[in-house]
Design an enzyme around this catalytic site. Structure first.
Site, short mmCIF file in Angstrom:
data_model
loop_
_atom_site.label_atom_id
_atom_site.label_comp_id
_atom_site.label_asym_id
_atom_site.label_seq_id
_atom_site.Cartn_x
_atom_site.Cartn_y
_atom_site.Cartn_z
N HIS A 25 0.82 -1.21 0.00
CA HIS A 25 0.00 0.00 0.00
C HIS A 25 0.86 1.27 0.00
O HIS A 25 0.46 2.29 -0.54
CB HIS A 25 -0.97 -0.01 1.19
CG HIS A 25 -2.12 -0.94 0.99
ND1 HIS A 25 -2.23 -2.15 1.64
CD2 HIS A 25 -3.21 -0.85 0.20
CE1 HIS A 25 -3.34 -2.75 1.25
NE2 HIS A 25 -3.95 -1.99 0.38
N HIS A 31 -2.33 -5.37 -6.44
CA HIS A 31 -2.48 -6.63 -5.72
C HIS A 31 -3.93 -7.07 -5.73
O HIS A 31 -4.83 -6.29 -6.01
CB HIS A 31 -1.95 -6.51 -4.28
CG HIS A 31 -2.60 -5.42 -3.49
ND1 HIS A 31 -2.24 -4.09 -3.59
CD2 HIS A 31 -3.60 -5.46 -2.58
CE1 HIS A 31 -2.99 -3.37 -2.77
NE2 HIS A 31 -3.83 -4.18 -2.15
N CYS A 66 -14.69 -6.30 2.75
CA CYS A 66 -13.67 -6.31 1.72
C CYS A 66 -12.32 -6.56 2.37
O CYS A 66 -12.12 -6.23 3.53
CB CYS A 66 -13.66 -5.02 0.92
SG CYS A 66 -13.69 -3.55 1.92
N HIS A 68 -8.22 -8.81 1.47
CA HIS A 68 -7.23 -9.37 0.55
C HIS A 68 -7.16 -10.88 0.73
O HIS A 68 -7.21 -11.38 1.86
CB HIS A 68 -5.84 -8.78 0.83
CG HIS A 68 -5.82 -7.30 0.79
ND1 HIS A 68 -5.97 -6.52 1.92
CD2 HIS A 68 -5.67 -6.44 -0.25
CE1 HIS A 68 -5.91 -5.24 1.57
NE2 HIS A 68 -5.74 -5.17 0.26
N GLU A 113 -5.74 -2.03 -6.62
CA GLU A 113 -6.24 -3.38 -6.45
C GLU A 113 -6.93 -3.94 -7.68
O GLU A 113 -7.62 -3.22 -8.40
CB GLU A 113 -7.22 -3.42 -5.26
CG GLU A 113 -6.52 -3.09 -3.96
CD GLU A 113 -7.37 -3.28 -2.73
OE1 GLU A 113 -6.78 -3.48 -1.67
OE2 GLU A 113 -8.61 -3.22 -2.82
#
Length: 179
Positions: A25, A31, A66, A68, A113
């Protein structure tokens, strides 16, 4: 202590490595991520207000959950894991589309993202983790769009991009011009 890693990807979502989440980030590297949208039988969409301690977008409204994917974890497995961790429930989920976005935040972090968007339907109890979620509510798509028009800065950047795509997928007569 092992810090969480994200999966670095190409523009076509091909994995090219992993990196510690905060470093990715800070550097703004693309990613893999996911966003879960939950609807109830009335056609309302579940919104969560991000906890005030989140490292970006604290206190903003967004979709149900949300996060990863972890290295080696499928998108569907990650979505079920985080839905349970953040909102305290799980339900069947289906991936409906993916898109790429990039947002630079005031704190210098960059969200870049490849976001897989999933949808599910749920009518039961919600037990959010207060470290993740400040508040939550179900709202109709038209109520959400009205609120977004009045208070655009109270919603996350990715929600502004994903919601019109979700509504289009659902064949609701809403255009991005309404947002």
């Amino acid at each position: 202590m092992n810090l969480p890693e994200v999966i670095l990807v190409t523009e076509s979502d091909e994995p090219i490595g992993t990196m510690e989440k905060m470093e990715a980030h800070r550097k703004g590297l693309l990613h893999r991520a996911f966003s879960v949208f939950i609807m109830n039988d009335a056609g309302d969409i579940l919104l969560q207000q991000r906890a005030l301690g989140k490292y970006h977008s604290p206190g903003l409204w967004t979709n149900a959950c949300c996060s990863h994917q972890l290295p080696g974890e499928t998108t569907l497995d990650a979505a079920h894991r985080r839905l349970m961790e953040e909102m305290g429930f799980d339900c069947p989920l289906e991936e409906i589309f993916a898109f790429t976005y990039r947002t630079v935040f005031d704190n210098g972090l960059i969200e870049h993202e490849f976001d897989h968007v999933l949808i599910g339907y749920y009518n039961g109890a919600i037990n959010p983790d207060s470290e993740e979620v400040k508040d939550y509510r179900y709202m109709s798509p038209s109520q959400i769009l009205e609120l977004m028009a009045r208070e655009p800065d109270s919603f996350t950047s990715w929600f502004h991009l994903a919601l019109p795509k979700v509504l289009k997928y659902l064949n609701l007569s809403v255009t991005t011009a309404d947002v």
